[in-house]
Design a protein around this motif. Sequence first.
Motif, PDB file in Angstrom:
ATOM      1  N   PRO A 115       0.821  -1.215   0.000  1.00 50.29           N
ATOM      2  CA  PRO A 115       0.000   0.000   0.000  1.00 50.29           C
ATOM      3  C   PRO A 115       0.856   1.266   0.000  1.00 50.29           C
ATOM      4  CG  PRO A 115      -0.863  -1.592   1.571  1.00 50.29           C
ATOM      5  CD  PRO A 115       0.454  -2.134   1.093  1.00 50.29           C
ATOM      6  N   HIS A 116       0.477   2.200  -0.864  1.00 52.48           N
ATOM      7  CA  HIS A 116       1.151   3.495  -1.012  1.00 52.48           C
ATOM      8  C   HIS A 116       2.530   3.371  -1.669  1.00 52.48           C
ATOM      9  CE1 HIS A 116      -2.074   4.796   1.576  1.00 52.48           C
ATOM     10  NE2 HIS A 116      -1.623   4.079   2.578  1.00 52.48           N
ATOM     11  N   CYS A 117       2.892   2.155  -2.082  1.00 52.28           N
ATOM     12  CA  CYS A 117       4.178   1.954  -2.765  1.00 52.28           C
ATOM     13  C   CYS A 117       3.975   1.188  -4.073  1.00 52.28           C
ATOM     14  CB  CYS A 117       5.149   1.183  -1.872  1.00 52.28           C
ATOM     15  SG  CYS A 117       5.548   1.994  -0.318  1.00 52.28           S
ATOM     16  N   GLU A 118       2.750   1.156  -4.568  1.00 47.57           N
ATOM     17  CA  GLU A 118       2.454   0.420  -5.789  1.00 47.57           C
ATOM     18  C   GLU A 118       3.330   0.923  -6.944  1.00 47.57           C
ATOM     19  OE1 GLU A 118       0.312   2.080  -3.956  1.00 47.57           O
ATOM     20  OE2 GLU A 118      -1.299   0.770  -3.276  1.00 47.57           O
ATOM     21  N   PRO A 119       3.799   0.017  -7.834  1.00 46.81           N
ATOM     22  CA  PRO A 119       3.475  -1.416  -7.891  1.00 46.81           C
ATOM     23  C   PRO A 119       4.485  -2.305  -7.161  1.00 46.81           C
ATOM     24  CG  PRO A 119       4.633  -0.803  -9.879  1.00 46.81           C
ATOM     25  CD  PRO A 119       4.553   0.452  -9.028  1.00 46.81           C
ATOM     26  N   VAL A 160      12.873   4.664  -8.808  1.00 44.25           N
ATOM     27  CA  VAL A 160      12.197   3.954  -7.715  1.00 44.25           C
ATOM     28  C   VAL A 160      13.159   2.972  -7.049  1.00 44.25           C
ATOM     29  CG1 VAL A 160      10.323   2.356  -7.134  1.00 44.25           C
ATOM     30  CG2 VAL A 160       9.922   4.220  -8.766  1.00 44.25           C
ATOM     31  N   VAL A 161      13.930   2.253  -7.864  1.00 42.08           N
ATOM     32  CA  VAL A 161      14.935   1.336  -7.310  1.00 42.08           C
ATOM     33  C   VAL A 161      15.968   2.125  -6.515  1.00 42.08           C
ATOM     34  CG1 VAL A 161      16.728  -0.354  -7.863  1.00 42.08           C
ATOM     35  CG2 VAL A 161      14.578  -0.351  -9.151  1.00 42.08           C
ATOM     36  N   GLU A 162      16.367   3.276  -7.035  1.00 41.88           N
ATOM     37  CA  GLU A 162      17.311   4.128  -6.307  1.00 41.88           C
ATOM     38  C   GLU A 162      16.734   4.551  -4.957  1.00 41.88           C
ATOM     39  OE1 GLU A 162      19.193   8.624  -6.594  1.00 41.88           O
ATOM     40  OE2 GLU A 162      18.755   7.555  -8.466  1.00 41.88           O
ATOM     41  N   ASP A 163      15.452   4.891  -4.926  1.00 45.39           N
ATOM     42  CA  ASP A 163      14.814   5.287  -3.663  1.00 45.39           C
ATOM     43  C   ASP A 163      14.865   4.153  -2.640  1.00 45.39           C
ATOM     44  OD1 ASP A 163      14.228   7.766  -4.706  1.00 45.39           O
ATOM     45  OD2 ASP A 163      12.147   7.270  -5.212  1.00 45.39           O
ATOM     46  N   VAL A 164      14.612   2.928  -3.100  1.00 50.59           N
ATOM     47  CA  VAL A 164      14.656   1.775  -2.193  1.00 50.59           C
ATOM     48  C   VAL A 164      16.083   1.558  -1.691  1.00 50.59           C
ATOM     49  CG1 VAL A 164      14.268  -0.709  -1.974  1.00 50.59           C
ATOM     50  CG2 VAL A 164      12.670   0.686  -3.304  1.00 50.59           C
ATOM     51  N   PRO A 184       6.857   6.167   2.657  1.00 48.11           N
ATOM     52  CA  PRO A 184       6.087   4.928   2.858  1.00 48.11           C
ATOM     53  C   PRO A 184       6.918   3.675   2.622  1.00 48.11           C
ATOM     54  CG  PRO A 184       5.440   6.022   0.816  1.00 48.11           C
ATOM     55  CD  PRO A 184       6.311   6.984   1.554  1.00 48.11           C
ATOM     56  N   LEU A 185       8.103   3.838   2.027  1.00 46.38           N
ATOM     57  CA  LEU A 185       8.984   2.694   1.789  1.00 46.38           C
ATOM     58  C   LEU A 185       9.687   2.224   3.054  1.00 46.38           C
ATOM     59  CD1 LEU A 185      10.720   3.767  -1.553  1.00 46.38           C
ATOM     60  CD2 LEU A 185       9.270   1.757  -1.241  1.00 46.38           C
ATOM     61  N   LEU A 186       9.744   3.080   4.065  1.00 48.16           N
ATOM     62  CA  LEU A 186      10.576   2.779   5.232  1.00 48.16           C
ATOM     63  C   LEU A 186      10.150   1.497   5.944  1.00 48.16           C
ATOM     64  CD1 LEU A 186      12.902   3.608   7.039  1.00 48.16           C
ATOM     65  CD2 LEU A 186      11.311   5.032   8.346  1.00 48.16           C
ATOM     66  N   GLN A 187       8.886   1.375   6.282  1.00 52.47           N
ATOM     67  CA  GLN A 187       8.437   0.196   7.029  1.00 52.47           C
ATOM     68  C   GLN A 187       8.569  -1.100   6.228  1.00 52.47           C
ATOM     69  OE1 GLN A 187       4.445   0.377   8.570  1.00 52.47           O
ATOM     70  NE2 GLN A 187       4.659  -1.507   9.737  1.00 52.47           N
ATOM     71  N   PRO A 188       8.092  -1.146   4.963  1.00 49.20           N
ATOM     72  CA  PRO A 188       8.267  -2.404   4.216  1.00 49.20           C
ATOM     73  C   PRO A 188       9.728  -2.764   3.985  1.00 49.20           C
ATOM     74  CG  PRO A 188       7.325  -0.683   2.815  1.00 49.20           C
ATOM     75  CD  PRO A 188       7.259  -0.184   4.216  1.00 49.20           C
ATOM     76  N   CYS A 189      10.585  -1.761   3.767  1.00 52.66           N
ATOM     77  CA  CYS A 189      12.011  -2.051   3.606  1.00 52.66           C
ATOM     78  C   CYS A 189      12.606  -2.553   4.914  1.00 52.66           C
ATOM     79  CB  CYS A 189      12.759  -0.805   3.141  1.00 52.66           C
ATOM     80  SG  CYS A 189      12.500  -0.378   1.404  1.00 52.66           S
ATOM     81  N   GLN A 191      11.049  -4.264   7.172  1.00 54.87           N
ATOM     82  CA  GLN A 191      10.609  -5.650   7.344  1.00 54.87           C
ATOM     83  C   GLN A 191      11.466  -6.606   6.516  1.00 54.87           C
ATOM     84  OE1 GLN A 191       6.489  -5.233   6.238  1.00 54.87           O
ATOM     85  NE2 GLN A 191       5.845  -4.654   8.303  1.00 54.87           N
ATOM     86  N   ILE A 192      11.784  -6.212   5.289  1.00 54.98           N
ATOM     87  CA  ILE A 192      12.636  -7.058   4.445  1.00 54.98           C
ATOM     88  C   ILE A 192      14.052  -7.123   5.010  1.00 54.98           C
ATOM     89  CG2 ILE A 192      13.665  -7.306   2.152  1.00 54.98           C
ATOM     90  CD1 ILE A 192      10.693  -8.035   2.326  1.00 54.98           C
ATOM     91  N   TRP A 193      14.546  -5.990   5.512  1.00 53.14           N
ATOM     92  CA  TRP A 193      15.892  -5.983   6.100  1.00 53.14           C
ATOM     93  C   TRP A 193      15.949  -6.913   7.308  1.00 53.14           C
ATOM     94  CZ3 TRP A 193      20.329  -3.522   4.423  1.00 53.14           C
ATOM     95  CH2 TRP A 193      21.437  -3.638   5.281  1.00 53.14           C
ATOM     96  N   GLN A 194      14.921  -6.891   8.131  1.00 50.44           N
ATOM     97  CA  GLN A 194      14.897  -7.752   9.313  1.00 50.44           C
ATOM     98  C   GLN A 194      14.876  -9.226   8.924  1.00 50.44           C
ATOM     99  OE1 GLN A 194      11.443  -6.261  11.380  1.00 50.44           O
ATOM    100  NE2 GLN A 194      12.571  -4.616  12.397  1.00 50.44           N
ATOM    101  N   ARG A 195      14.251  -9.534   7.806  1.00 51.97           N
ATOM    102  CA  ARG A 195      14.173 -10.929   7.360  1.00 51.97           C
ATOM    103  C   ARG A 195      15.462 -11.400   6.704  1.00 51.97           C
ATOM    104  NH1 ARG A 195       8.816 -11.184   3.771  1.00 51.97           N
ATOM    105  NH2 ARG A 195       9.627 -13.284   3.342  1.00 51.97           N
TER     106      ARG A 195
END
Length: 216
Positions: A115-119, A160-164, A184-189, A191-195
């Motif tokens: 959400p808010h980071c589509e696609p 977009v990849v650069e932003d991530v 809005p990328l902070l939380q999903p990123c 979560q991936i970093w923690q995994r």
Amino acid sequence: MAGISSLWQDDYWLLVMQLYMRKPVGLKRMYSRQMVDLSIELHLPPSFIYEKMFDLRNGATPFLSSLMQRYKDNPRRLRADAAKVRSMMGFSCASAFYDGVEVKETFEKDFSQIPHCEPLTPVALILVLDLYFRLTPITMVASTPEVEELARLIGVKARVVEDVLNVYQILDPYLNRQEFMVTPLLQPCQQIWQRYGNGSIEQLAALAAQLRDYYA
């Protein structure tokens, strides 16, 4: 795996066989889009479906050998019986079938848009994290060929990849960047970093290589 196995029904063999028989006939890649679509349909992870397809190909049991003999030269019958399975299980009308039923999402979330980071999806963020460990901070820009290539693969702009990648730099404890970022990328990123960010880079690379098949 026992919990996952309890979700499996023998009728699903027809759906696995139907995918197996789809040209080119044979074992499909674990994270190919077709395999992932079937996995989401059955709420069973791609690795589980892959194992089932492997058993089917090898005729691991007399039942599977008999099943293959029955359908391999009769695609019309397979198509009709597979459609019947979907109809009986409610897959042809998923919203009605799952109405009032709480479905516990597991791997499905990784293939759903954020959400808010589509696609972007978590899978796309995993691929960017793999790229992150292959680059140096100075090359984590949109004009870098590897960034452009990954952007084309996952269907986003290179910026977009650069932003991530920039978010991952904030999260990387080795860089120790004391910056504040509102995105809005902070939380999903995170979560991936923690995994995956603190684990084996080799295992991450192996997973990313498989996940790229989803976009092929």
